[in-house]
Design a protein around this motif. Structure first.
Motif, PDB file in Angstrom:
ATOM      1  N   GLU A 198       0.748  -1.274  -0.057  1.00  0.00           N
ATOM      2  CA  GLU A 198       0.185   0.013  -0.048  1.00  0.00           C
ATOM      3  C   GLU A 198       0.962   1.299  -0.028  1.00  0.00           C
ATOM      4  O   GLU A 198       0.357   2.300  -0.319  1.00  0.00           O
ATOM      5  N   ALA A 199       1.897   1.244   0.650  1.00  0.00           N
ATOM      6  CA  ALA A 199       2.834   2.266   0.702  1.00  0.00           C
ATOM      7  C   ALA A 199       4.387   1.884   1.081  1.00  0.00           C
ATOM      8  O   ALA A 199       4.535   0.756   1.314  1.00  0.00           O
ATOM      9  N   PRO A 200       5.404   2.702   0.479  1.00  0.00           N
ATOM     10  CA  PRO A 200       6.823   2.482   0.686  1.00  0.00           C
ATOM     11  C   PRO A 200       7.050   2.096   2.081  1.00  0.00           C
ATOM     12  O   PRO A 200       6.532   2.646   2.901  1.00  0.00           O
ATOM     13  N   GLY A 201       7.884   1.075   2.414  1.00  0.00           N
ATOM     14  CA  GLY A 201       8.155   0.704   3.828  1.00  0.00           C
ATOM     15  C   GLY A 201       7.256   0.177   4.700  1.00  0.00           C
ATOM     16  O   GLY A 201       7.575  -0.221   5.817  1.00  0.00           O
ATOM     17  N   VAL A 202       5.918  -0.181   4.030  1.00  0.00           N
ATOM     18  CA  VAL A 202       4.949  -0.949   5.109  1.00  0.00           C
ATOM     19  C   VAL A 202       5.806  -2.355   5.444  1.00  0.00           C
ATOM     20  O   VAL A 202       6.772  -2.831   4.897  1.00  0.00           O
ATOM     21  N   SER A 203       5.024  -2.880   6.490  1.00  0.00           N
ATOM     22  CA  SER A 203       5.461  -4.167   7.073  1.00  0.00           C
ATOM     23  C   SER A 203       6.229  -5.339   6.147  1.00  0.00           C
ATOM     24  O   SER A 203       7.301  -5.504   6.283  1.00  0.00           O
ATOM     25  N   ALA A 204       5.354  -5.697   5.103  1.00  0.00           N
ATOM     26  CA  ALA A 204       5.945  -6.628   4.101  1.00  0.00           C
ATOM     27  C   ALA A 204       6.722  -6.161   3.139  1.00  0.00           C
ATOM     28  O   ALA A 204       7.618  -6.827   2.661  1.00  0.00           O
ATOM     29  N   ALA A 205       6.525  -4.775   2.992  1.00  0.00           N
ATOM     30  CA  ALA A 205       7.744  -4.346   1.862  1.00  0.00           C
ATOM     31  C   ALA A 205       8.907  -3.959   2.269  1.00  0.00           C
ATOM     32  O   ALA A 205      10.108  -4.008   1.597  1.00  0.00           O
ATOM     33  N   GLN A 206       9.136  -4.135   3.753  1.00  0.00           N
ATOM     34  CA  GLN A 206      10.466  -4.158   4.367  1.00  0.00           C
ATOM     35  C   GLN A 206      11.372  -5.476   3.862  1.00  0.00           C
ATOM     36  O   GLN A 206      12.532  -5.629   4.284  1.00  0.00           O
ATOM     37  N   VAL A 207      10.486  -6.518   3.619  1.00  0.00           N
ATOM     38  CA  VAL A 207      11.172  -7.880   3.642  1.00  0.00           C
ATOM     39  C   VAL A 207      11.055  -8.822   2.456  1.00  0.00           C
ATOM     40  O   VAL A 207      11.329  -9.821   2.114  1.00  0.00           O
ATOM     41  N   VAL A 208      10.228  -8.100   1.300  1.00  0.00           N
ATOM     42  CA  VAL A 208       9.983  -8.635   0.335  1.00  0.00           C
ATOM     43  C   VAL A 208      10.737  -7.825  -1.069  1.00  0.00           C
ATOM     44  O   VAL A 208      10.229  -6.820  -1.248  1.00  0.00           O
ATOM     45  N   VAL A 209      11.793  -8.450  -1.487  1.00  0.00           N
ATOM     46  CA  VAL A 209      12.445  -7.857  -2.528  1.00  0.00           C
ATOM     47  C   VAL A 209      11.686  -7.047  -3.735  1.00  0.00           C
ATOM     48  O   VAL A 209      11.567  -6.041  -4.195  1.00  0.00           O
ATOM     49  N   ASP A 210      10.960  -8.197  -4.201  1.00  0.00           N
ATOM     50  CA  ASP A 210      10.134  -8.093  -5.373  1.00  0.00           C
ATOM     51  C   ASP A 210       8.707  -7.252  -5.099  1.00  0.00           C
ATOM     52  O   ASP A 210       7.719  -8.080  -5.000  1.00  0.00           O
ATOM     53  N   HIS A 211       8.867  -6.063  -4.665  1.00  0.00           N
ATOM     54  CA  HIS A 211       7.408  -5.453  -4.499  1.00  0.00           C
ATOM     55  C   HIS A 211       7.356  -4.014  -5.311  1.00  0.00           C
ATOM     56  O   HIS A 211       8.143  -3.412  -5.766  1.00  0.00           O
ATOM     57  N   THR A 212       5.864  -4.007  -5.376  1.00  0.00           N
ATOM     58  CA  THR A 212       5.311  -2.587  -6.136  1.00  0.00           C
ATOM     59  C   THR A 212       4.535  -2.025  -5.119  1.00  0.00           C
ATOM     60  O   THR A 212       3.975  -2.333  -4.258  1.00  0.00           O
ATOM     61  N   VAL A 213       4.553  -0.508  -5.071  1.00  0.00           N
ATOM     62  CA  VAL A 213       3.629   0.170  -4.147  1.00  0.00           C
ATOM     63  C   VAL A 213       2.608   0.641  -5.118  1.00  0.00           C
ATOM     64  O   VAL A 213       2.665   1.178  -6.294  1.00  0.00           O
ATOM     65  N   GLY A 214       1.286   0.274  -4.646  1.00  0.00           N
ATOM     66  CA  GLY A 214       0.329   0.791  -5.420  1.00  0.00           C
ATOM     67  C   GLY A 214      -1.240   0.308  -4.750  1.00  0.00           C
ATOM     68  O   GLY A 214      -1.225   0.088  -3.733  1.00  0.00           O
ATOM     69  N   ASP A 215      -2.170   0.615  -5.585  1.00  0.00           N
ATOM     70  CA  ASP A 215      -3.652   0.637  -4.867  1.00  0.00           C
ATOM     71  C   ASP A 215      -4.093  -0.741  -5.326  1.00  0.00           C
ATOM     72  O   ASP A 215      -4.475  -0.858  -6.576  1.00  0.00           O
ATOM     73  N   TYR A 216      -4.643  -1.476  -4.370  1.00  0.00           N
ATOM     74  CA  TYR A 216      -5.169  -2.836  -4.674  1.00  0.00           C
ATOM     75  C   TYR A 216      -6.482  -2.709  -5.239  1.00  0.00           C
ATOM     76  O   TYR A 216      -7.457  -3.748  -5.708  1.00  0.00           O
ATOM     77  N   ARG A 217      -7.228  -1.332  -5.163  1.00  0.00           N
ATOM     78  CA  ARG A 217      -8.526  -1.276  -5.799  1.00  0.00           C
ATOM     79  C   ARG A 217      -8.264  -1.002  -7.256  1.00  0.00           C
ATOM     80  O   ARG A 217      -9.344  -0.485  -7.858  1.00  0.00           O
ATOM     81  N   ASP A 218      -7.035  -0.794  -7.746  1.00  0.00           N
ATOM     82  CA  ASP A 218      -7.043  -0.483  -9.059  1.00  0.00           C
ATOM     83  C   ASP A 218      -6.476  -1.459  -9.964  1.00  0.00           C
ATOM     84  O   ASP A 218      -5.386  -2.339  -9.676  1.00  0.00           O
ATOM     85  N   LEU A 219      -7.460  -1.970 -10.936  1.00  0.00           N
ATOM     86  CA  LEU A 219      -7.338  -3.194 -11.603  1.00  0.00           C
ATOM     87  C   LEU A 219      -5.959  -3.280 -12.702  1.00  0.00           C
ATOM     88  O   LEU A 219      -5.408  -4.318 -12.488  1.00  0.00           O
ATOM     89  N   ALA A 220      -5.682  -2.016 -13.028  1.00  0.00           N
ATOM     90  CA  ALA A 220      -4.446  -2.024 -13.920  1.00  0.00           C
ATOM     91  C   ALA A 220      -3.253  -2.421 -13.056  1.00  0.00           C
ATOM     92  O   ALA A 220      -2.442  -2.930 -13.477  1.00  0.00           O
ATOM     93  N   THR A 221      -3.196  -1.771 -11.860  1.00  0.00           N
ATOM     94  CA  THR A 221      -2.192  -2.240 -10.899  1.00  0.00           C
ATOM     95  C   THR A 221      -2.053  -3.590 -10.454  1.00  0.00           C
ATOM     96  O   THR A 221      -1.096  -4.292 -10.414  1.00  0.00           O
TER      97      THR A 221
END
Lengths: 405, 405
Positions: free
Chosen positions: A46-69
């Motif tokens: 959902e945002a940079p640095g959130v809990s799981a984004a700290q530990v999953v290398v392959d991550h994207t920041v974006g909105d899960y309500r957006d189908l294109a994302t």
């Protein structure tokens, strides 16, 4: 000795990449068994640095309500799973049309998203639930109360609630206005339920794979504070084996009939049948993802709920869900009211006092009432295990002074 | 239910960032307890996509032999630790002068880097070692053999060997030329050692913190194949308690007197004293990092060697190193000679056959003889546990046909 890695790039092994939507602590805790099993994860945070984004290398920041994302993140992934249940159903259907298997899928997940749908379905299956009705007006609430034992009545928004939010206990129809206003604002309905006079709350967790294999964890006792899971004892002490069996069978049946893949948590009320005096269980809530009432399994079961969620959604044979210890107790660490500073500062005392303590912190800022971690303790003596886990959680919360033992 | 992470960036908690040099499987396995404990890691990886670089978000690709790279990676980190022992001593001293605590530090680590330094120091401490001497010529080798029981003699380069590389067993002085050529090419010396007629190999692991707290794991039995660790049984079966105590005391004493911080593995020969007929242990090798002979602890001990390494280098109180089970067996998965394809393809059979099996894969390409993962199994019956672990490792290696049971 350790092998020095080669100087040339080493491509990823051919394990499938699993997409995970949502960067909270559940996704973070999925990352640990994914490392062990060599499973690459791709995270939508959902945002940079959130809990799981700290530990999953392959991550994207974006909105899960957006189908294109969602499409961009799941591109090339055969399977997508979820840290939470908030991805819109129509997006899940679009992903499935793209050939990405949603696990759990939209037809199952709607029962964890919409409490009215869940109640209707479970009732049709003959699964014991609290008395309930969708209500549209305060008059409906009054009628619902009159048809049963009167007030208080529990009102819930049919969608969007969690951790005690979206739930009201009302003593009269006049008190229902807040619930209706919240439901109106969110464009959802209100579900009225009897306020169950439960003796305690239980939780039955199962993992289920697309092939239909299922594994049932022992039924646990849970204690909520302000609508938030506070403490879990595995297995539930002094639970009638017949009732434990019934709770597991409910969870297995719901998982199978709703087509759940991954972890299903069935939160239950243990209560007494007013006519027969016998114990019975009523379904309170469903969750279709690793669940707070299963965190004990990280240190107390042969296979944790997080590993079994990964194995289930990838349709690999499930791991043994049995407990490794007589008793395992989990206590959540919630952010305290006081300024407690870094949770890290709690380690010297907590670890020195209890070398067997298992600590799980989520890398989240401390805010009052926010789940920022949990502790697990296990052993043969339940009182001792409870004391160890409760002390440690209170210490991290900042509720104990320096002189406390 | 799961809390939806906030839409605003969440800064990292104030736990210190730990720098890790080296991107192999040991660093990868450090990442798992780092997630649980909320400890941020910063990794220096040898190449893109190596084992640990797949799972540590904050990583840099660079050369650990370059001081500027080491300085950039450790900048702002109070502590640096290591996946391997190959960082040059002068660079470690430079980092310490910069105010970065190297754990283990250069004065300790040299004993795991240079076998001649190690032998001299342990002998000075009165710790039992194989007879040894630094040799410069084939004549020296002949003299060393003549002073003892003759040939065969073991020759080792003093630095740079691992997993059976840099070790020769020679039957005559004439056979020593390969060892001297290798040592000359590498600019190191050759150490001659008696070939010990051991009954078996053991390993004693301890964790030690800068404050001087230490925790000793149970002594394990290890089996090597072609100089590579193959199988570990924890605890070592039928080990004389007196000898087990002696092995642990050696490890604790070496850790304390050399000032080791983090995990120290002491590989030992169990042998019989030719004069007294009593059992005794001789030190074979030292390693100052999590060690292959400690991988059993991930599933078999209260606190794994990886968690205790993190706790030790951060000077946090150590976790309980005791076993949780009567027997835990670890078997390495080595890349087979045959083209085995993806290790992932081994999961359906391995997991279906043994729901209690614990698998750890390293995300590495399969190459013959390369360590690409390991399995752990535990239980009360050693024969059954051995069978389960050996079968699974052989299956992943590709040594079993589809018809194998």
């Amino acid at each position: 000795m350790s092998e020095v890695p080669p100087a040339t790039p080493s491509p990823q092994p051919t394990a499938p990449t699993l997409a995970v939507i949502g960067g909270g602590q559940l996704a973070r805790m999925l990352a640990q068994p994914a490392i062990a099993l060599g499973l690459p994860l791709r995270l939508l945070a959902e945002a940079p640095g959130v809990s799981a984004a700290q530990v999953v290398v392959d991550h994207t920041v974006g909105d899960y309500r957006d189908l294109a994302t969602l499409r961009a993140v799941t591109h090339g992934c055969a399977v997508v799973t979820f840290d939470h249940e908030h991805v819109p159903t129509e997006h899940l259907r679009a992903l499935e049309a793209d050939g990405v298997a949603c696990r759990p899928g939209p037809d199952a997940l709607v029962h964890a998203q919409d409490k009215a749908v869940m109640r209707a379905r479970l009732s049709a299956m003959g699964i014991p639930c609290p008395r309930h009705a969708v209500v549209a007006t305060p008059d409906d609430v009054a009628r619902f109360a009159a048809e049963g034992d009167g007030f208080p009545v529990v009102l819930k928004t049919t969608r969007g609630g969690y951790d005690g939010k979206g739930v009201w206990v009302v003593g009269s129809a006049g008190e229902a206005s807040e619930a209706f206003a919240a439901a109106d604002a969110a464009g959802v309905e209100v579900l009225a339920e009897e306020k169950v006079a439960f003796t305690r709350e239980l939780s039955a967790l199962v993992a289920r794979s697309p092939s239909g294999q299922a594994a049932a964890y022992p039924v646990v006792q849970t204690t909520q504070l302000d609508g938030i899971c506070h403490e879990v004892i595995a297995p539930a002490p002094d639970l009638d084996p017949q009732l434990a069996h019934e709770a597991q069978q409910i969870a297995l049946r719901v998982a199978a009939e709703l087509g759940v893949t991954g972890i299903l948590a069935v939160e239950l009320f243990e209560t007494v049948d007013p006519t027969t005096g016998a114990g019975r269980v009523l379904v309170n809530e469903l969750a279709m993802r690793p669940h707070n009432t299963g965190h004990w399994s990280q240190d107390g079961a042969v296979t944790s709920q997080f590993e079994n969620h990964l194995r289930a959604v990838l349709d690999l044979p499930l791991g043994d869900p049995r407990p490794r210890e007589r008793w395992t107790v989990m206590v959540n660490i919630l952010g305290g009211e006081a300024e407690v500073g870094s949770l890290y500062a709690g380690y010297p005392h907590a670890f020195a006092r209890d070398p067997r303590l298992r600590v799980h912190l989520y890398g989240k800022d401390v805010r009052p009432g926010r789940k920022v971690g949990h502790v697990n303790a296990y052993g043969d003596d339940l009182d001792e295990v409870l004391d160890r886990a409760r002390h440690a959680a209170a210490w991290f919360r900042g509720d104990l002074g320096e002189d406390s033992e």
